[in-house]
Design a protein around this motif. Sequence first.
Motif, PDB file in Angstrom:
ATOM      1  N   SER A 269     -18.238 109.294  87.377  1.00 12.37           N
ATOM      2  CA  SER A 269     -18.357 107.865  87.676  1.00 12.37           C
ATOM      3  C   SER A 269     -19.691 107.329  87.188  1.00 12.37           C
ATOM      4  CB  SER A 269     -18.243 107.620  89.186  1.00 12.37           C
ATOM      5  OG  SER A 269     -17.149 108.308  89.696  1.00 12.37           O
ATOM      6  N   VAL A 270     -20.768 108.076  87.478  1.00 11.35           N
ATOM      7  CA  VAL A 270     -22.101 107.628  87.059  1.00 11.35           C
ATOM      8  C   VAL A 270     -22.164 107.566  85.533  1.00 11.35           C
ATOM      9  CG1 VAL A 270     -24.552 108.273  87.042  1.00 11.35           C
ATOM     10  CG2 VAL A 270     -23.222 108.509  89.133  1.00 11.35           C
ATOM     11  N   THR A 271     -21.615 108.597  84.886  1.00 17.38           N
ATOM     12  CA  THR A 271     -21.641 108.663  83.426  1.00 17.38           C
ATOM     13  C   THR A 271     -20.879 107.497  82.810  1.00 17.38           C
ATOM     14  OG1 THR A 271     -21.656 111.048  83.639  1.00 17.38           O
ATOM     15  CG2 THR A 271     -21.110 110.207  81.499  1.00 17.38           C
ATOM     16  N   LEU A 272     -19.714 107.211  83.367  1.00 18.32           N
ATOM     17  CA  LEU A 272     -18.909 106.101  82.842  1.00 18.32           C
ATOM     18  C   LEU A 272     -19.649 104.779  83.001  1.00 18.32           C
ATOM     19  CD1 LEU A 272     -15.190 106.678  83.812  1.00 18.32           C
ATOM     20  CD2 LEU A 272     -16.139 106.374  81.541  1.00 18.32           C
ATOM     21  N   PHE A 273     -20.251 104.597  84.161  1.00 20.40           N
ATOM     22  CA  PHE A 273     -20.999 103.371  84.413  1.00 20.40           C
ATOM     23  C   PHE A 273     -22.154 103.243  83.418  1.00 20.40           C
ATOM     24  CE2 PHE A 273     -24.420 101.081  86.690  1.00 20.40           C
ATOM     25  CZ  PHE A 273     -23.797  99.851  86.776  1.00 20.40           C
ATOM     26  N   PHE A 274     -22.803 104.370  83.186  1.00 18.55           N
ATOM     27  CA  PHE A 274     -23.923 104.416  82.249  1.00 18.55           C
ATOM     28  C   PHE A 274     -23.446 104.046  80.840  1.00 18.55           C
ATOM     29  CE2 PHE A 274     -27.246 106.814  79.915  1.00 18.55           C
ATOM     30  CZ  PHE A 274     -28.344 106.224  80.511  1.00 18.55           C
ATOM     31  N   GLY A 275     -22.333 104.610  80.430  1.00 22.09           N
ATOM     32  CA  GLY A 275     -21.760 104.309  79.116  1.00 22.09           C
ATOM     33  C   GLY A 275     -21.385 102.841  79.011  1.00 22.09           C
ATOM     34  N   PHE A 276     -20.789 102.324  80.064  1.00 26.54           N
ATOM     35  CA  PHE A 276     -20.400 100.911  80.115  1.00 26.54           C
ATOM     36  C   PHE A 276     -21.627 100.016  79.931  1.00 26.54           C
ATOM     37  CE2 PHE A 276     -20.439  97.400  83.221  1.00 26.54           C
ATOM     38  CZ  PHE A 276     -19.525  96.538  82.622  1.00 26.54           C
ATOM     39  N   LEU A 277     -22.692 100.385  80.654  1.00 23.08           N
ATOM     40  CA  LEU A 277     -23.928  99.611  80.589  1.00 23.08           C
ATOM     41  C   LEU A 277     -24.514  99.648  79.180  1.00 23.08           C
ATOM     42  CD1 LEU A 277     -25.106  98.297  83.140  1.00 23.08           C
ATOM     43  CD2 LEU A 277     -26.808 100.092  83.187  1.00 23.08           C
ATOM     44  N   LEU A 278     -24.517 100.837  78.601  1.00 26.29           N
ATOM     45  CA  LEU A 278     -25.083 101.031  77.259  1.00 26.29           C
ATOM     46  C   LEU A 278     -24.369 100.156  76.233  1.00 26.29           C
ATOM     47  CD1 LEU A 278     -26.664 102.632  75.056  1.00 26.29           C
ATOM     48  CD2 LEU A 278     -24.924 104.378  75.213  1.00 26.29           C
ATOM     49  N   ILE A 279     -23.042 100.219  76.224  1.00 25.70           N
ATOM     50  CA  ILE A 279     -22.275  99.464  75.227  1.00 25.70           C
ATOM     51  C   ILE A 279     -22.384  97.958  75.496  1.00 25.70           C
ATOM     52  CG2 ILE A 279     -19.999  99.161  74.150  1.00 25.70           C
ATOM     53  CD1 ILE A 279     -21.285 101.862  73.686  1.00 25.70           C
ATOM     54  N   THR A 280     -22.335  97.582  76.774  1.00 25.60           N
ATOM     55  CA  THR A 280     -22.441  96.152  77.097  1.00 25.60           C
ATOM     56  C   THR A 280     -23.760  95.589  76.590  1.00 25.60           C
ATOM     57  OG1 THR A 280     -21.153  96.526  79.077  1.00 25.60           O
ATOM     58  CG2 THR A 280     -22.315  94.456  78.973  1.00 25.60           C
ATOM     59  N   VAL A 281     -24.858  96.303  76.873  1.00 28.61           N
ATOM     60  CA  VAL A 281     -26.176  95.814  76.452  1.00 28.61           C
ATOM     61  C   VAL A 281     -26.248  95.758  74.930  1.00 28.61           C
ATOM     62  CG1 VAL A 281     -28.643  96.357  76.439  1.00 28.61           C
ATOM     63  CG2 VAL A 281     -27.339  96.561  78.537  1.00 28.61           C
ATOM     64  N   LEU A 282     -25.787  96.828  74.277  1.00 22.00           N
ATOM     65  CA  LEU A 282     -25.840  96.865  72.803  1.00 22.00           C
ATOM     66  C   LEU A 282     -25.076  95.689  72.205  1.00 22.00           C
ATOM     67  CD1 LEU A 282     -25.343 100.609  71.747  1.00 22.00           C
ATOM     68  CD2 LEU A 282     -27.329  99.164  71.404  1.00 22.00           C
ATOM     69  N   LEU A 283     -23.865  95.471  72.697  1.00 19.44           N
ATOM     70  CA  LEU A 283     -23.031  94.413  72.128  1.00 19.44           C
ATOM     71  C   LEU A 283     -23.572  93.033  72.464  1.00 19.44           C
ATOM     72  CD1 LEU A 283     -19.423  95.783  72.704  1.00 19.44           C
ATOM     73  CD2 LEU A 283     -20.625  95.582  70.548  1.00 19.44           C
ATOM     74  N   THR A 284     -24.056  92.899  73.709  1.00 18.40           N
ATOM     75  CA  THR A 284     -24.548  91.584  74.119  1.00 18.40           C
ATOM     76  C   THR A 284     -25.767  91.184  73.296  1.00 18.40           C
ATOM     77  OG1 THR A 284     -23.754  92.043  76.330  1.00 18.40           O
ATOM     78  CG2 THR A 284     -25.299  90.235  76.126  1.00 18.40           C
ATOM     79  N   VAL A 285     -26.721  92.120  73.163  1.00 18.49           N
ATOM     80  CA  VAL A 285     -27.920  91.806  72.380  1.00 18.49           C
ATOM     81  C   VAL A 285     -27.527  91.553  70.932  1.00 18.49           C
ATOM     82  CG1 VAL A 285     -30.165  92.670  71.622  1.00 18.49           C
ATOM     83  CG2 VAL A 285     -29.392  93.110  73.935  1.00 18.49           C
ATOM     84  N   SER A 286     -26.602  92.378  70.427  1.00 21.13           N
ATOM     85  CA  SER A 286     -26.164  92.219  69.043  1.00 21.13           C
ATOM     86  C   SER A 286     -25.513  90.847  68.842  1.00 21.13           C
ATOM     87  CB  SER A 286     -25.183  93.344  68.714  1.00 21.13           C
ATOM     88  OG  SER A 286     -24.598  93.128  67.477  1.00 21.13           O
ATOM     89  N   VAL A 287     -24.671  90.451  69.772  1.00 23.94           N
ATOM     90  CA  VAL A 287     -23.999  89.143  69.681  1.00 23.94           C
ATOM     91  C   VAL A 287     -25.022  88.021  69.782  1.00 23.94           C
ATOM     92  CG1 VAL A 287     -22.537  87.602  71.042  1.00 23.94           C
ATOM     93  CG2 VAL A 287     -21.690  89.835  70.388  1.00 23.94           C
ATOM     94  N   ASN A 288     -25.988  88.177  70.692  1.00 23.61           N
ATOM     95  CA  ASN A 288     -27.041  87.159  70.837  1.00 23.61           C
ATOM     96  C   ASN A 288     -27.784  86.951  69.528  1.00 23.61           C
ATOM     97  OD1 ASN A 288     -26.796  86.232  73.436  1.00 23.61           O
ATOM     98  ND2 ASN A 288     -27.971  87.923  74.310  1.00 23.61           N
ATOM     99  N   GLN A 289     -28.050  88.070  68.850  1.00 25.79           N
ATOM    100  CA  GLN A 289     -28.789  87.969  67.588  1.00 25.79           C
ATOM    101  C   GLN A 289     -27.919  87.402  66.467  1.00 25.79           C
ATOM    102  OE1 GLN A 289     -30.364  91.910  66.949  1.00 25.79           O
ATOM    103  NE2 GLN A 289     -32.083  91.559  68.321  1.00 25.79           N
ATOM    104  N   ARG A 290     -26.597  87.457  66.652  1.00 27.86           N
ATOM    105  CA  ARG A 290     -25.700  86.994  65.588  1.00 27.86           C
ATOM    106  C   ARG A 290     -25.091  85.627  65.893  1.00 27.86           C
ATOM    107  NH1 ARG A 290     -21.249  90.790  65.366  1.00 27.86           N
ATOM    108  NH2 ARG A 290     -20.551  89.525  63.623  1.00 27.86           N
ATOM    109  N   PHE A 291     -25.649  84.913  66.850  1.00 28.75           N
ATOM    110  CA  PHE A 291     -25.068  83.611  67.213  1.00 28.75           C
ATOM    111  C   PHE A 291     -24.921  82.703  65.983  1.00 28.75           C
ATOM    112  CE2 PHE A 291     -26.038  83.336  72.036  1.00 28.75           C
ATOM    113  CZ  PHE A 291     -24.840  83.989  72.278  1.00 28.75           C
ATOM    114  N   ALA A 292     -25.991  82.661  65.179  1.00 23.01           N
ATOM    115  CA  ALA A 292     -25.965  81.782  64.001  1.00 23.01           C
ATOM    116  C   ALA A 292     -24.853  82.211  63.049  1.00 23.01           C
ATOM    117  CB  ALA A 292     -27.313  81.838  63.306  1.00 23.01           C
ATOM    118  N   GLU A 293     -24.777  83.508  62.831  1.00 15.77           N
ATOM    119  CA  GLU A 293     -23.773  84.053  61.913  1.00 15.77           C
ATOM    120  C   GLU A 293     -22.349  83.761  62.415  1.00 15.77           C
ATOM    121  OE1 GLU A 293     -24.262  88.291  61.246  1.00 15.77           O
ATOM    122  OE2 GLU A 293     -22.090  88.445  61.125  1.00 15.77           O
ATOM    123  N   ILE A 294     -22.165  83.960  63.712  1.00 16.84           N
ATOM    124  CA  ILE A 294     -20.831  83.738  64.282  1.00 16.84           C
ATOM    125  C   ILE A 294     -20.456  82.248  64.213  1.00 16.84           C
ATOM    126  CG2 ILE A 294     -19.440  83.911  66.403  1.00 16.84           C
ATOM    127  CD1 ILE A 294     -21.222  86.407  67.067  1.00 16.84           C
TER     128      ILE A 294
END
Lengths: 398, 290
Positions: A269-294
């Motif tokens: 459970s902890v590992t899954l939550f950790f993985g979820f957090l990792l991907i969410t942060v990566l994608l969110t920051v990535s999307v934030n940086q690509r707002f102009a592009e999108i």
Amino acid sequence: VRAWAFAARSLVRQPGRSGLGILGVAAVGALLFDMLLLSRGLVVSLERILATAGFDVRVIATDSPFLYGPRITNAAAATAAIAALPEVEEVVPLRFGETTAAGPGGRELKVYFLGAEPGSRSPWTLVAGRDLPATEEPWLVVNPNFARTFGVSPGGRATLRGGCTREGEALPPLTFGVAGIVEFPFDENAALTAATRLAGFRGLCGQHRADEADLFLVAAHERHGPVAAVKAIRGLRPDLHAFSNEEMVERFQQVGFSYFRQISTVLSSVTLFFGFLLITVLLTVSVNQRFAEIATLRALGFSRRRVVVDVLCQSVLLVGAGGVLSLPLGLLLATWLDTILRALPEIPASLHFFVFHGRALWLQGGLLGLTALAAALYPMRLVARLPIAATLRDEVVG
Amino acid sequence: MPAGRRWPPSLLLVLAAALGPSTTAARAAEDEPPGILVSRQLLASERLAVGDVVSLSSDPSGTRPRAFRIAGAYEPTPDPARLGGASLEARLHLPDLIALTRDPADPSSGESVGAINVRLADPGDAEAFARDLSARLPGLVVRPTRPPKQAGDAFVVLDRFHLAIALVTVIASSIFLLALMVMLVDERREMVAVLRLIGLRRRRILLQVFVEGLLIAAAGALSGIVLAAALQGGFNHFFQWRYDTALVFVRITPSIVWRSVLLAVPLGALASLAASWSLLRRGILSLARR
């Protein structure tokens, strides 16, 4: 450009962060995979050992923890009665004890000592020499550790110190002929184990309460199967407790293996939550940086659905690549962790904590898939609600 | 609980407590059953109550039962080796247990005990005392109640297992942190360019990033400790409920706190430095995208 190819190009364009994301998922996925292996590893391993031991049913006197409870009394009569059941092919009564023998340098070494009355099948596997002969002279079969430590081989002799039961009486030593070298299915790694017939066991351990057994190993008749054999034994001797291999595993699962199952649940459970957090942060920051592009893509005619799918595809690609990498990593890690845990005392050498089974693979895939989906939800929402004109003004013109 | 209830001996791990002289002899009324203590778990599972009279037998078939009155209940000493197994136990006075388990065919069975507990004047002498007694009485196994931790000890092995899991978690966290820092630093690329353009040297900016990383890592480590401390009670309560034991599963000690801080803070600071370094190596114009 198709969504998958587009998402892949977006990831390749930023190799550093994508690589780190994949590595992070791989590390988390490896731990998750190991916890899934651990959750059923002992059960699968025990099932395999029991299946190869050649006996389908085990009978003990009570339902107390194995070897802690009282013994089966009037064992000879009980053995004969159970063996006479049509559902039963063979019964082997067993006694367990511990004794010592003088090792190299005269040091007394602990020896696990079994008394058994094997018939056509034995509760061990012959490696060298011959099985226990049915003679009056006391014979032993010993495990390879015993043979190596005491320097004995088939045809040789070994002397064991008397007194080997829970009562611990001091009795004179007894010299046995060594008939063969065998492997015991539940032997510990460094255990020195020897077995003899019940008469030899009584000879070494004392004669009182002789007609007792700790356990009956029962081979069910092929025509009837273990379930029918268990039923017949329970009908014949309701005072005894008969368990099929499946019931034994179930019983151990509830008691002995519970700790590792709980640990694996918590860590998964902890590992899954950790993985979820990792991907969410990566994608969110990535999307934030690509707002102009999108926003530009939207202005060029990409539909809202199309850019949302792009984010989802990126998430799936990150988790998918990390997930694939996590399998070999997980197997390597499992080998290491298994080696650590197998150093626990009283663990049979053939028992493993981390055992590969198909269910773990499917669960790993399913859980990582769900994580990829869940982690992409928030950045997908951000992309879906992105105001095109305002974003272009802020990010490009501004 | 009806008086004289027969208690399946299979449920019992009977322990004798050598608590002094036989109660049998000291008992005022001859027909009053001797007193026993039962574990809390046994009391609950068999719906017994203090004052109940129960029958105990050492034979699985329940022959030759003897009546005992429950004088009280006790919490068994938590034993990790028996985790998951219900502690269905009773404690009898030694003479009562011997009388119950004596084998009529074996006169010596009334003269033997399973173990003798010795309380030393100086507990620090336990090792030496065990060695001396073993040498004098070769037939006995003498060992201190707190043996030294050895490689094969269950707790040492479990400790090593948990350490290995922690190591993997730290590696995964470090990768996570590095990925995060790479993205955060990338977001500040233009600000770094401006700082370079107004004359700040690479070393100065790196120092700033390092201090920032240090502060973030310290705040993260502190949050982790607070979270672990908050979850500690929940973990213990869950597992104590799950296994019906008084064992403590999670205990956050000052040593664990220091170890976590000493690991997390330098790792966090290093991650921010490593992430920034790749950016600072670039030329000013490249940073300013010109």
